[in-house]
Design a protein around this motif. Structure first.
Motif: not given
Length: 227
Positions: A110-120, A135-153
């Motif tokens: 399974l592949l995922g991506m976590i990136t800080n930055g603006y969503g679009q 990718f099976d999941v892509i999380l962008v910090s703006e859209w998630e409301g949390i960013k690395k290094p926060d463990p929650q993301i």
């Protein structure tokens, strides 16, 4: 056994340094009628300096540039909008990116991506690289409301994948935001080597993305032995 591999974007999959240099060069030519009074190399070098490798958003960069270089017939907001609209056309992948992702998918990882930055903005760059389908999941910090290094993301991405941290790897170029943050929740952390840092404590270090499948295979074997 390793079941999922997650990645950072900028500096890991996207060669941001080269992408930015290409963008600024083209922007200078495209907007030449408003910036031609500034020597091109001076404009480029100052932009890169103010940008701080992406850790300063471009609103501040362009505000500073327009003040320093007395750019008056085009606003910093216009310059920012040009950046937002056009950067995706200058995205440069690191060598062997697509082949590496295809190899990992062929192994049923399974592949995922976590990136800080603006969503679009970040999604536009991912699409420009032509890799979103892998990718099976892509999380962008703006859209998630949390960013690395926060463990929650990291935990949120793993929850999407339904994989535990001990069966997961994170690959990134930042020693703290990527490698250590992933290790802090029990993931393996692979450092994508970057000239800015030395002596990074990681579970493995990768210079070229083509090395990743073998590194992951070896870490997976170690993971099985420790269970």
């Amino acid at each position: 056994m390793i079941k999922a591999v997650l990645f950072d974007l900028d500096g890991t999959l996207l060669n941001r340094d080269e992408s930015l240099k290409r963008f600024i060069d083209i922007q200078y030519e495209r907007l030449n009628q408003w910036v031609s009074h500034i020597p091109k190399e001076k404009y480029i070098s100052r932009f890169i300096e103010l940008d701080k490798r992406g850790y300063v958003w471009k609103d501040k960069v362009y505000q500073q540039l327009t003040q320093e270089f007395h750019i008056s017939e085009i606003t910093w907001k216009d310059l920012l909008q040009d950046y937002i609209s056009e950067f995706k056309y200058t995205c440069v992948p690191f060598a062997n990116l697509t082949q590496m992702l295809e190899e990992l998918k062929s192994r049923d990882l399974l592949l995922g991506m976590i990136t800080n930055g603006y969503g679009q903005f970040q999604m536009d760059n991912i699409i420009a690289l032509g890799i979103e389908k892998h990718f099976d999941v892509i999380l962008v910090s703006e859209w998630e409301g949390i960013k690395k290094p926060d463990p929650q993301i990291f935990k949120k991405a793993l929850k999407h994948l339904k994989v535990s941290p001990k069966h997961s790897i994170f690959v990134g170029d930042h020693p703290e935001n990527d490698v250590k943050a992933a290790q802090n929740i029990g993931m393996k952390g692979i450092w994508k080597k970057d000239f800015q840092w030395d002596n990074v404590e990681a579970d493995s270090i990768v210079n070229d993305l083509s090395e990743l499948p073998l590194i992951i295979e070896n870490l997976s074997k170690q993971n099985v032995k420790s269970c």
